[in-house]
Enzyme design. Structure first.
Site, PDB file in Angstrom:
ATOM      1  N   ASP A  11      13.367   5.062  -5.162  1.00  0.00           N
ATOM      2  CA  ASP A  11      12.398   4.311  -4.374  1.00  0.00           C
ATOM      3  C   ASP A  11      12.380   2.872  -4.873  1.00  0.00           C
ATOM      4  O   ASP A  11      12.061   2.611  -6.039  1.00  0.00           O
ATOM      5  CB  ASP A  11      11.006   4.958  -4.473  1.00  0.00           C
ATOM      6  CG  ASP A  11      10.022   4.349  -3.476  1.00  0.00           C
ATOM      7  OD1 ASP A  11      10.139   3.135  -3.195  1.00  0.00           O
ATOM      8  OD2 ASP A  11       9.144   5.089  -2.984  1.00  0.00           O
TER       9      ASP A  11
ATOM     10  N   PHE B  59       4.436   6.276  -7.483  1.00  0.00           N
ATOM     11  CA  PHE B  59       3.311   5.954  -6.607  1.00  0.00           C
ATOM     12  C   PHE B  59       2.821   7.253  -5.961  1.00  0.00           C
ATOM     13  O   PHE B  59       3.631   8.071  -5.522  1.00  0.00           O
ATOM     14  CB  PHE B  59       3.790   4.968  -5.538  1.00  0.00           C
ATOM     15  CG  PHE B  59       2.696   4.418  -4.681  1.00  0.00           C
ATOM     16  CD1 PHE B  59       1.829   3.457  -5.175  1.00  0.00           C
ATOM     17  CD2 PHE B  59       2.534   4.856  -3.379  1.00  0.00           C
ATOM     18  CE1 PHE B  59       0.815   2.937  -4.371  1.00  0.00           C
ATOM     19  CE2 PHE B  59       1.527   4.342  -2.564  1.00  0.00           C
ATOM     20  CZ  PHE B  59       0.665   3.378  -3.072  1.00  0.00           C
TER      21      PHE B  59
ATOM     22  N   TYR C  55       7.157  -5.041   3.181  1.00  0.00           N
ATOM     23  CA  TYR C  55       5.973  -5.926   3.213  1.00  0.00           C
ATOM     24  C   TYR C  55       5.584  -6.419   1.828  1.00  0.00           C
ATOM     25  O   TYR C  55       4.683  -7.227   1.704  1.00  0.00           O
ATOM     26  CB  TYR C  55       4.780  -5.224   3.884  1.00  0.00           C
ATOM     27  CG  TYR C  55       4.465  -3.846   3.351  1.00  0.00           C
ATOM     28  CD1 TYR C  55       3.761  -3.685   2.168  1.00  0.00           C
ATOM     29  CD2 TYR C  55       4.889  -2.704   4.025  1.00  0.00           C
ATOM     30  CE1 TYR C  55       3.484  -2.415   1.671  1.00  0.00           C
ATOM     31  CE2 TYR C  55       4.621  -1.436   3.544  1.00  0.00           C
ATOM     32  CZ  TYR C  55       3.919  -1.300   2.361  1.00  0.00           C
ATOM     33  OH  TYR C  55       3.661  -0.055   1.870  1.00  0.00           O
ATOM     34  N   LYS C  56       6.238  -5.909   0.774  1.00  0.00           N
ATOM     35  CA  LYS C  56       5.916  -6.361  -0.585  1.00  0.00           C
ATOM     36  C   LYS C  56       6.755  -7.597  -0.907  1.00  0.00           C
ATOM     37  O   LYS C  56       6.560  -8.652  -0.329  1.00  0.00           O
ATOM     38  CB  LYS C  56       6.114  -5.207  -1.568  1.00  0.00           C
ATOM     39  CG  LYS C  56       5.093  -4.086  -1.341  1.00  0.00           C
ATOM     40  CD  LYS C  56       5.319  -2.848  -2.178  1.00  0.00           C
ATOM     41  CE  LYS C  56       4.251  -1.799  -1.856  1.00  0.00           C
ATOM     42  NZ  LYS C  56       4.595  -0.455  -2.318  1.00  0.00           N
TER      43      LYS C  56
ATOM     44  N   ARG D  11      -3.008  -6.685 -12.324  1.00  0.00           N
ATOM     45  CA  ARG D  11      -1.604  -6.745 -11.940  1.00  0.00           C
ATOM     46  C   ARG D  11      -1.263  -8.096 -11.337  1.00  0.00           C
ATOM     47  O   ARG D  11      -2.002  -8.599 -10.487  1.00  0.00           O
ATOM     48  CB  ARG D  11      -1.416  -5.679 -10.861  1.00  0.00           C
ATOM     49  CG  ARG D  11      -0.145  -4.947 -10.889  1.00  0.00           C
ATOM     50  CD  ARG D  11      -0.182  -3.752  -9.982  1.00  0.00           C
ATOM     51  NE  ARG D  11      -0.581  -4.005  -8.596  1.00  0.00           N
ATOM     52  CZ  ARG D  11      -0.071  -3.366  -7.556  1.00  0.00           C
ATOM     53  NH1 ARG D  11       0.870  -2.459  -7.734  1.00  0.00           N
ATOM     54  NH2 ARG D  11      -0.492  -3.600  -6.333  1.00  0.00           N
TER      55      ARG D  11
HETATM   56  C1  LIG Z   1       3.906   0.683  -1.621  1.00  0.00           C
HETATM   57  C2  LIG Z   1       4.501   2.008  -1.870  1.00  0.00           C
HETATM   58  C3  LIG Z   1       4.421   3.028  -0.903  1.00  0.00           C
HETATM   59  C4  LIG Z   1       3.651   2.824   0.389  1.00  0.00           C
HETATM   60  O1  LIG Z   1       4.112   3.629   1.406  1.00  0.00           O
HETATM   61  P1  LIG Z   1       3.771   3.279   2.928  1.00  0.00           P
HETATM   62  O2  LIG Z   1       4.123   4.501   3.671  1.00  0.00           O
HETATM   63  O3  LIG Z   1       4.576   2.077   3.306  1.00  0.00           O
HETATM   64  O4  LIG Z   1       2.308   2.959   3.001  1.00  0.00           O
HETATM   65  C5  LIG Z   1       5.073   4.233  -1.156  1.00  0.00           C
HETATM   66  N1  LIG Z   1       5.751   4.431  -2.313  1.00  0.00           N
HETATM   67  C6  LIG Z   1       5.820   3.484  -3.274  1.00  0.00           C
HETATM   68  C7  LIG Z   1       6.597   3.740  -4.524  1.00  0.00           C
HETATM   69  C8  LIG Z   1       5.190   2.248  -3.088  1.00  0.00           C
HETATM   70  O5  LIG Z   1       5.230   1.323  -4.032  1.00  0.00           O
END
Ligand SMILES: *Cc1c(COP(=O)(O)O)cnc(C)c1O
Length: 398
Positions: A185, A114, A210-211, A357
């Site tokens: 992660d 990400f 939150y996911k 998705r």
């Molecule tokens: C959703 C996601 C994030 C989001 O980071 P936030 O700081 O919570 O906005 C970061 N890394 C990955 C791999 C994600 O899927």
């Protein structure tokens, strides 16, 4: 199977007429959360005022909620703590890992990561000013790219676009063999797949709540550090609540005991109340059951779409071990197709350039939901209604 998914589904607020396939981006509202939050506001904040830190246990919540998440990712008690956002937790883990391998210069990651994780690495490299190199390779080339220059391998287990899942144990073993550390992660793994951070022997794990965990928009992130390593970690974000004795107000920083040192500042008490009620639902869930149900629903969705929706190309690996808990398809006009789906109450999302998705979340999705999503997708592709001009107009958040 011991988990009752019909019972868990009844615990979520799911609007009439909506089939929600976007729990990989933002989980739905647990029915118990509004009352839990109202209690935190009126009975705790309202009546206890500052004494809530002790009386309502606010100060201990990052650790207690961390342990509840720990159970879902195979982390032993006392090795996971909550706070901040995932991007901040990535920074913490990365800074700690680089400090533990001062003679090495390479951060290894893959192009399926990400963007925020990659951006945080870039920012840290610049801040450190020690000529670290960010090595970004294709996901299938990670293993071959591990060498003795690598300080840390920073991998997101499940690709946010395709749902492709890495072989965590194999990559970590290979990284350790080369003397490198591993940061995992779990943004698309926690609450989605059967992770076991202890068995895989990861050094650091981070993730958001939150996911798939359904903690609510902006719910705090978590970090886990292997117990064999934590005493050697010197936190870069050395805030007062990660201090060994925050209320001694000493003039200089001393890291707190074990995982407590990864806390930074005041925890988001109201957000933790919502997360607390989301985690109540997880108490009745066995991750092995969840994984089996997720794969069965995913297979049903793939088979249905491939039979009824010509023009969509599967982007997710068919092989179960190489797949997370989402299914993605490519379509050259993916954005418009997704908007048309959403207009019919089938909510997934779109990721550029061409990915549709769909999060597969057995906690509140069943076969009827999957079949309805397939049916609606088939109908809008058949009648071409996705091509209407209003479905091509882009919103800020996709
Ligand atoms: C959703 C996601 C994030 C989001 O980071 P936030 O700081 O919570 O906005 C970061 N890394 C990955 C791999 C994600 O899927």
């Amino acid at each position: 199977m011991t988990t009752d998914f019909r019972a868990t589904k009844a615990l979520f607020e799911l609007p009439e007429g909506v089939t929600y396939l976007d729990g990989n981006s933002l989980g739905p509202l647990p029915k118990a959360a509004p009352a839990r939050m109202a209690r935190a506001m009126t009975e705790e904040w309202g009546e206890m005022l500052i004494t809530g830190w002790n009386k309502a246990g606010w100060m201990a919540q990052p650790a207690t909620l961390g342990d509840r998440i720990g159970r879902l990712i195979g982390a032993p008690e006392g090795t996971t703590v909550l706070g901040d956002t995932l991007s901040i937790k990535v920074h913490q883990a990365l800074a700690a890992a680089l400090a533990l391998r001062p003679e090495r210069k390479v951060i290894l990651t893959d192009s399926g990561n990400f963007p925020s994780d990659i951006y945080m690495a870039e920012g840290l490299i610049e801040q450190l000013g020690r000529d670290h190199e960010l090595r970004v390779v294709a996901p299938e080339e990670v293993e071959a790219a591990i060498d003795e220059d690598v300080a840390v391998m920073m991998i997101t287990e499940v690709d946010y676009r395709t749902g492709r899942r890495h072989d965590m144990r194999k990559l970590i073993a290979r990284a350790h063999e080369a003397g490198a550390l591993a940061i995992w992660d779990l943004a698309h793994s926690a609450g989605a797949v059967d992770v076991d951070v202890a068995a895989a022997d990861t050094d650091f794990a981070v993730g958001c709540t939150y996911k798939f965990l359904n903690g609510g928009p902006g719910a705090p992130a978590f970090i886990h550090v292997a117990p064999r390593l934590i005493d050697a970690v010197r936190p870069a974000l050395s805030g007062w609540l990660g201090h060994d004795a925050p209320f001694a107000f000493e003039p200089s920083y001393r890291p707190g005991a074990a995982i407590a040192r990864m806390r930074v500042g005041t925890p988001p008490v109201l957000a933790m109340a919502a997360l607390d009620s989301a985690l109540d639902i997880w108490d009745g869930v066995e991750m092995a059951d969840l994984r089996a149900a997720s794969l069965a629903l995913s297979d049903r969705f793939i088979a249905g779409v491939e039979a009824a929706c010509p023009g969509l190309e599967l982007a997710t690996p068919r092989d179960h071990v190489r797949r997370g808990s989402q299914v993605s398809f490519r379509h050259p006009q993916g954005y418009a197709v997704m908007q048309a789906l959403i207009a019919q109450g089938v909510i997934g999302d779109f990721r550029a350039p061409d990915i549709l998705r769909f999060g597969i979340t057995p906690l509140y999705l069943d076969e009827t939901d999957i079949d309805r999503a397939v049916e609606v997708m088939a109908s809008i592709l058949r009648d071409g209604s996705w091509d209407r001009p209003e479905f091509h107009a882009r919103a800020a958040v996709t």
